[in-house]
Design a protein around this motif. Structure first.
Motif, PDB file in Angstrom:
ATOM      1  N   PHE A 107       6.052   7.264  14.966  1.00 29.77           N
ATOM      2  CA  PHE A 107       5.155   8.188  14.261  1.00 29.77           C
ATOM      3  C   PHE A 107       5.922   9.401  13.727  1.00 29.77           C
ATOM      4  O   PHE A 107       5.683   9.852  12.621  1.00 29.77           O
ATOM      5  N   ARG A 108       6.859   9.909  14.518  1.00 31.78           N
ATOM      6  CA  ARG A 108       7.649  11.069  14.096  1.00 31.78           C
ATOM      7  C   ARG A 108       8.486  10.733  12.864  1.00 31.78           C
ATOM      8  O   ARG A 108       8.546  11.509  11.909  1.00 31.78           O
ATOM      9  N   VAL A 109       9.135   9.581  12.893  1.00 33.20           N
ATOM     10  CA  VAL A 109       9.954   9.161  11.753  1.00 33.20           C
ATOM     11  C   VAL A 109       9.070   8.963  10.527  1.00 33.20           C
ATOM     12  O   VAL A 109       9.428   9.375   9.417  1.00 33.20           O
ATOM     13  N   CYS A 110       7.892   8.365  10.721  1.00 35.03           N
ATOM     14  CA  CYS A 110       6.956   8.175   9.607  1.00 35.03           C
ATOM     15  C   CYS A 110       6.564   9.515   8.996  1.00 35.03           C
ATOM     16  O   CYS A 110       6.568   9.674   7.769  1.00 35.03           O
ATOM     17  N   LYS A 111       6.222  10.463   9.843  1.00 33.78           N
ATOM     18  CA  LYS A 111       5.819  11.790   9.359  1.00 33.78           C
ATOM     19  C   LYS A 111       6.958  12.432   8.575  1.00 33.78           C
ATOM     20  O   LYS A 111       6.762  12.950   7.468  1.00 33.78           O
ATOM     21  N   ASN A 112       8.161  12.391   9.134  1.00 34.29           N
ATOM     22  CA  ASN A 112       9.318  13.007   8.481  1.00 34.29           C
ATOM     23  C   ASN A 112       9.674  12.335   7.158  1.00 34.29           C
ATOM     24  O   ASN A 112      10.196  12.976   6.253  1.00 34.29           O
ATOM     25  N   ALA A 113       9.369  11.039   7.051  1.00 35.44           N
ATOM     26  CA  ALA A 113       9.668  10.297   5.830  1.00 35.44           C
ATOM     27  C   ALA A 113       8.546  10.389   4.801  1.00 35.44           C
ATOM     28  O   ALA A 113       8.689   9.910   3.684  1.00 35.44           O
ATOM     29  N   GLY A 114       7.418  10.976   5.188  1.00 35.62           N
ATOM     30  CA  GLY A 114       6.305  11.129   4.256  1.00 35.62           C
ATOM     31  C   GLY A 114       5.301   9.993   4.258  1.00 35.62           C
ATOM     32  O   GLY A 114       4.428   9.943   3.401  1.00 35.62           O
ATOM     33  N   LYS A 147       0.511   6.211   6.530  1.00 38.23           N
ATOM     34  CA  LYS A 147      -0.023   5.161   7.390  1.00 38.23           C
ATOM     35  C   LYS A 147       1.143   4.387   7.993  1.00 38.23           C
ATOM     36  O   LYS A 147       2.207   4.286   7.376  1.00 38.23           O
ATOM     37  N   VAL A 148       0.905   3.837   9.183  1.00 41.11           N
ATOM     38  CA  VAL A 148       1.904   2.976   9.798  1.00 41.11           C
ATOM     39  C   VAL A 148       1.210   1.718  10.306  1.00 41.11           C
ATOM     40  O   VAL A 148       0.176   1.779  10.961  1.00 41.11           O
ATOM     41  N   LEU A 149       1.777   0.584   9.963  1.00 41.42           N
ATOM     42  CA  LEU A 149       1.272  -0.714  10.384  1.00 41.42           C
ATOM     43  C   LEU A 149       1.866  -1.036  11.744  1.00 41.42           C
ATOM     44  O   LEU A 149       3.094  -1.062  11.897  1.00 41.42           O
ATOM     45  N   VAL A 186      -0.209  10.836  10.283  1.00 38.60           N
ATOM     46  CA  VAL A 186       0.046   9.406  10.107  1.00 38.60           C
ATOM     47  C   VAL A 186      -1.084   8.603  10.755  1.00 38.60           C
ATOM     48  O   VAL A 186      -1.316   8.717  11.953  1.00 38.60           O
ATOM     49  N   GLN A 187      -1.764   7.811   9.960  1.00 42.45           N
ATOM     50  CA  GLN A 187      -2.879   6.997  10.442  1.00 42.45           C
ATOM     51  C   GLN A 187      -2.366   5.619  10.868  1.00 42.45           C
ATOM     52  O   GLN A 187      -1.716   4.923  10.080  1.00 42.45           O
ATOM     53  N   PRO A 188      -2.675   5.175  12.097  1.00 42.81           N
ATOM     54  CA  PRO A 188      -2.284   3.828  12.501  1.00 42.81           C
ATOM     55  C   PRO A 188      -3.202   2.774  11.881  1.00 42.81           C
ATOM     56  O   PRO A 188      -4.404   2.978  11.753  1.00 42.81           O
ATOM     57  N   VAL A 227       0.848  -1.192   0.000  1.00 40.45           N
ATOM     58  CA  VAL A 227       0.000   0.000   0.000  1.00 40.45           C
ATOM     59  C   VAL A 227       0.887   1.247   0.000  1.00 40.45           C
ATOM     60  O   VAL A 227       1.875   1.328   0.729  1.00 40.45           O
ATOM     61  N   GLU A 228       0.532   2.217  -0.823  1.00 42.17           N
ATOM     62  CA  GLU A 228       1.310   3.438  -0.985  1.00 42.17           C
ATOM     63  C   GLU A 228       1.451   4.195   0.332  1.00 42.17           C
ATOM     64  O   GLU A 228       0.509   4.291   1.117  1.00 42.17           O
ATOM     65  N   SER A 229       2.624   4.738   0.580  1.00 37.85           N
ATOM     66  CA  SER A 229       2.932   5.576   1.750  1.00 37.85           C
ATOM     67  C   SER A 229       2.726   4.858   3.073  1.00 37.85           C
ATOM     68  O   SER A 229       2.332   5.466   4.061  1.00 37.85           O
ATOM     69  N   LEU A 230       3.004   3.556   3.102  1.00 37.70           N
ATOM     70  CA  LEU A 230       2.839   2.745   4.306  1.00 37.70           C
ATOM     71  C   LEU A 230       4.186   2.417   4.922  1.00 37.70           C
ATOM     72  O   LEU A 230       5.092   1.948   4.229  1.00 37.70           O
ATOM     73  N   ALA A 231       4.310   2.659   6.226  1.00 36.27           N
ATOM     74  CA  ALA A 231       5.478   2.229   6.983  1.00 36.27           C
ATOM     75  C   ALA A 231       5.090   0.967   7.746  1.00 36.27           C
ATOM     76  O   ALA A 231       3.948   0.826   8.193  1.00 36.27           O
TER      77      ALA A 231
END
Length: 152
Positions: free
Chosen positions: A101-108, A111-113, A133-135, A76-80
């Motif tokens: 969450f901070r790293v996810c936001k900074n990386a663009g 969503k984070v799994l 960032v949506q969990p 899925v696009e933009s998923l960490a």
């Protein structure tokens, strides 16, 4: 077969990759029924692009990557993907969820799994980070792979 490049003799990283490969061998049919995973060759190229050193926390991401290759479906696009798969097939405890969450936001990432156990940690995450960032929660590695590949 599974081949790795960029890991060298880093034992903890090699064990992490071994854990994801073993779990993949045992469970790929639960992700892509009817598939023949072992007829393909797989390559993990590990690049430390930020120069922070090799991380052992790649096993769940590697498992999802192997499933992605087998299913011939993109993640899925933009998923960490957060989580560590152990040799036993269990997931390691995830700490510092706000930092993730901070790293996810900074990386663009949008969503984070996260493992279901992290639901309690969401209450401590700032609204600002949750706006970016949506969990997305998973129960186990199989559930994580299905959600990452948008297979239900």
């Amino acid at each position: 077969k599974m081949e790795t490049q960029g890991i060298g003799n880093n034992r903890p990283v090699r064990e992490s990759v071994t854990a994801s490969w073993a779990y993949f061998e045992d469970n790929f049919k639960r992700i892509v029924p009817g598939s023949i995973a072992l007829d393909k060759d797989y390559l993990l190229y590990y690049a430390d692009t930020q120069g922070k050193g090799l991380s052992t926390e790649i096993s769940l991401g590697e498992f999802v990557g192997l499933c992605s290759a087998l299913a011939e479906r993109p993640v899925v696009e933009s998923l960490a993907i957060a989580g560590e798969l152990k040799l036993s097939g269990t997931l390691g405890e995830l700490t510092n969820v706000e930092d993730i969450f901070r790293v996810c936001k900074n990386a663009g990432a949008k969503k984070v799994l996260l493992p279901m156990e992290c639901i309690k940690d969401i209450q401590t995450i700032s609204r600002e980070l949750l706006n970016f960032v949506q969990p997305v929660f998973y129960n186990d590695p199989i559930d994580a792979a299905k959600k990452a590949l948008d297979i239900y």
